[in-house]
Design a protein around this motif. Sequence first.
Motif, short mmCIF file in Angstrom:
data_model
loop_
_atom_site.label_atom_id
_atom_site.label_comp_id
_atom_site.label_asym_id
_atom_site.label_seq_id
_atom_site.Cartn_x
_atom_site.Cartn_y
_atom_site.Cartn_z
N SER A 34 0.72 -1.19 0.09
CA SER A 34 -0.02 -0.06 0.01
C SER A 34 0.79 1.15 0.23
CB SER A 34 -0.89 0.20 1.27
OG SER A 34 -0.37 0.07 2.33
N ASP A 35 2.09 1.09 0.41
CA ASP A 35 2.84 2.45 0.57
C ASP A 35 3.40 3.07 -0.84
OD1 ASP A 35 5.05 0.98 0.44
OD2 ASP A 35 5.93 1.48 2.27
N GLY A 36 3.30 1.91 -1.77
CA GLY A 36 3.93 2.16 -3.06
C GLY A 36 5.37 1.87 -3.12
N SER A 37 5.91 1.45 -2.04
CA SER A 37 7.44 1.08 -2.10
C SER A 37 7.94 -0.14 -3.05
CB SER A 37 7.89 0.95 -0.68
OG SER A 37 7.50 -0.40 -0.24
N ILE A 40 9.05 -5.02 0.93
CA ILE A 40 8.79 -5.22 2.23
C ILE A 40 9.49 -6.09 2.98
CG2 ILE A 40 6.86 -7.14 2.02
CD1 ILE A 40 5.04 -5.37 3.99
N ASN A 62 -3.63 -4.77 -0.96
CA ASN A 62 -3.59 -3.57 0.17
C ASN A 62 -2.63 -3.80 1.35
OD1 ASN A 62 -4.95 -1.89 -1.51
ND2 ASN A 62 -6.79 -2.81 -0.70
N ALA A 64 -0.24 -3.67 4.15
CA ALA A 64 0.45 -2.50 5.16
C ALA A 64 1.06 -2.71 6.14
CB ALA A 64 -0.57 -1.50 5.49
N THR A 65 2.15 -2.36 6.65
CA THR A 65 2.96 -2.71 7.77
C THR A 65 2.32 -2.20 8.96
OG1 THR A 65 4.47 -0.70 7.72
CG2 THR A 65 5.26 -2.74 6.67
#
Length: 67
Positions: A34-37, A40, A62, A64-65
Amino acid sequence: MITGHIASFDERRGDGIFLDDEGQGFYFHCVEISDGSRMIAAGVRASGERRVGRLGRDEVANVATLA
């Protein structure tokens, strides 16, 4: 929404396995972070949305950490 952790992530392939709190593993692709990076770390706590993927298997979207 499901919670768990990232069991593995292959940076070269851009995919990984999300292991939920009940121990069930789900595939995810880097475009679903979700953050677009597109990256992970394995072992981090995360949440995501369970859905049916292109091949008819359950996947996680989606991702997310969690702090």
